[in-house]
Design an enzyme around this catalytic site. Sequence first.
Site, PDB file in Angstrom:
ATOM      1  NE  ARG A 195      -3.736  -2.246   1.627  1.00  0.00           N
ATOM      2  CZ  ARG A 195      -4.608  -2.854   0.799  1.00  0.00           C
ATOM      3  NH1 ARG A 195      -4.388  -2.664  -0.641  1.00  0.00           N
ATOM      4  NH2 ARG A 195      -5.018  -4.007   1.061  1.00  0.00           N
TER       5      ARG A 195
ATOM      6  CB  SER B 148      -3.899  -8.349  10.518  1.00  0.00           C
ATOM      7  OG  SER B 148      -3.696  -9.294   9.428  1.00  0.00           O
TER       8      SER B 148
ATOM      9  CB  CYS C 257      -0.133  -1.950  16.376  1.00  0.00           C
ATOM     10  SG  CYS C 257       1.423  -1.212  16.922  1.00  0.00           S
TER      11      CYS C 257
ATOM     12  CD  GLU D  13      -6.261  -4.812  14.838  1.00  0.00           C
ATOM     13  OE1 GLU D  13      -5.900  -5.487  13.991  1.00  0.00           O
ATOM     14  OE2 GLU D  13      -5.225  -3.977  15.134  1.00  0.00           O
TER      15      GLU D  13
END
Length: 500
Positions: free
Chosen positions: A182, A231, A286, A386
Amino acid sequence: MAASELPVVGHWIGGKPDSGTAGRFGDVFDPATGAVQRQVALANEADVDRAVLAARAAFPAWGGASLAKRHAVMFAFRELLFARADELAAIVTSEHGKTLDDARGEVQRGLEVVEFACGIAHLMKGEASEQISTRVDSASYRQPLGVVAGITPFNFPAMVPMWMFPIALACGNSFILKPSDRDPSASLLLAELLAEAGLPEGVFSVVQGDKDAVNALLVHPEIDAISFVGSTPIARHIYETGTAHGKRVQALGGAKNHALVLPDANIEVAADAIASAAFGSAGQRCMAISAAVSVGEETAAALSAAIAERARALKVGPGSADGTEMGPVITSQARDRVASYVEAAAGEGAEVVVDGRELSVDGEGFFIGPSVIDSVTTEMSVYRDEVFGPLLVMLKADSFDAGLDLINANPYGNGAAIFTADGGAAREFRSRVQAGMVGVNVPIPVPMAYFSFGGWKDSLFGDLHVHGREGVLFYTRGKVVTERWPQRAQGVDYGFPTQS
Ligand code: NAD
């Protein structure tokens, strides 16, 4: 196919740019405008193999280079990075969307790990004992592993790679970085600066890509260890596959970080801290606080009102614009996902106090405003999952113990914070909370570079946390040498060695 008018972000292999052989490309957006601004090459197995072979070929010389030489490269890299910090931050903002201030902060935190790695000679020291037996001495050493891969997430495209490679390289390893597709461009500037700092060719490579590149790294026989941050489902996959292929793996996963607010807390201070920790970087950290647990009805009502006021006042816009406090999220899918959790929470009976879906920003950028969802229970999906966006859920507990139990029942264990004026309660929390990083009146308790960063439970697979002392342990292995230098010829002794 790469659209020809767009620049392509390629790999960095063998000390130079490499355009790859796969012929597959991904889009790199500007999240503030929604436009595709670049394309990124997606590596195949052959591209990965080329990087691994270059890393393996470079390892003997680099791993055997003097500590003084490795120091010199790290110090030079530190100077170059310091000089180009603003440029790196601007790249991060353009592809990630976070504010420039936030991006500068990210570069600064990475720089601190580089500075830590500049002290590697001290950090790699072993121990020695003389005369463990008659004329026998023992000494321990730490040696590099060989070839290490780092696989990193989109949310800190400069800092998370720098949690890893400065220490891995200073310890004498070769390193292959697989950044997020990304926001891939920061990795190339880091590669250029390392080369300029004098790092030999092949010691550091970048392979851009998606899961094909990752899966090739995971099973490659010439890779000794893998550091992963991302993740939880992917972290589990990385840990299981990497260890099954004989590699040392540390895999940091997702999070649901709680703040416990006691009735004696200063609500204004707690609200400032929690709002900034929930909505900073659009909640895509995070260590973001995504769940606030208030003890008692009065605390809950006051905290909810104070946070809602701050959320409504938050200035949302392009990360590069002056005065912006919160930028867009990373993709249109991420924006829609956050919106779907607001919708689901309302449907499950929660109270949407501030609805981020109501925000409107001109253009096609991936914007969503901050959301504050009150009266949330632990069964709701908005609590269980999450969300990784600017969304704060607020829960209530009857007592300190009930609040702590609620936090400890959550499967994640990255960070947790308590807001209180009671030292005894804070101490109890610090001792009993099941999380790897704990804050007392500190919302985002990210350890400095000379401590180690990592969570518990589903937030980390593996034993060792990143950077600090544990980073050095992860990127090295121990050896203990026992030496005997008899002064004169002795007869052969066939007995098992003893301490006599
Ligand atoms: P992600 O798990 O989607 O991606 C992380 C890396 O894994 C990327 O390089 C990606 O290309 C690769 N990947 C993605 N899907 C894959 C698959 N199926 N097989 C193999 N590789 C795959 O994470 P993200 O969306 O980039 O980042 C956000 C996540 O990272 C959040 O869950 C966040 O909590 C977590 N995170 C954790 C920490 C921590 O310290 N624990 C720090 C930063 C981010």
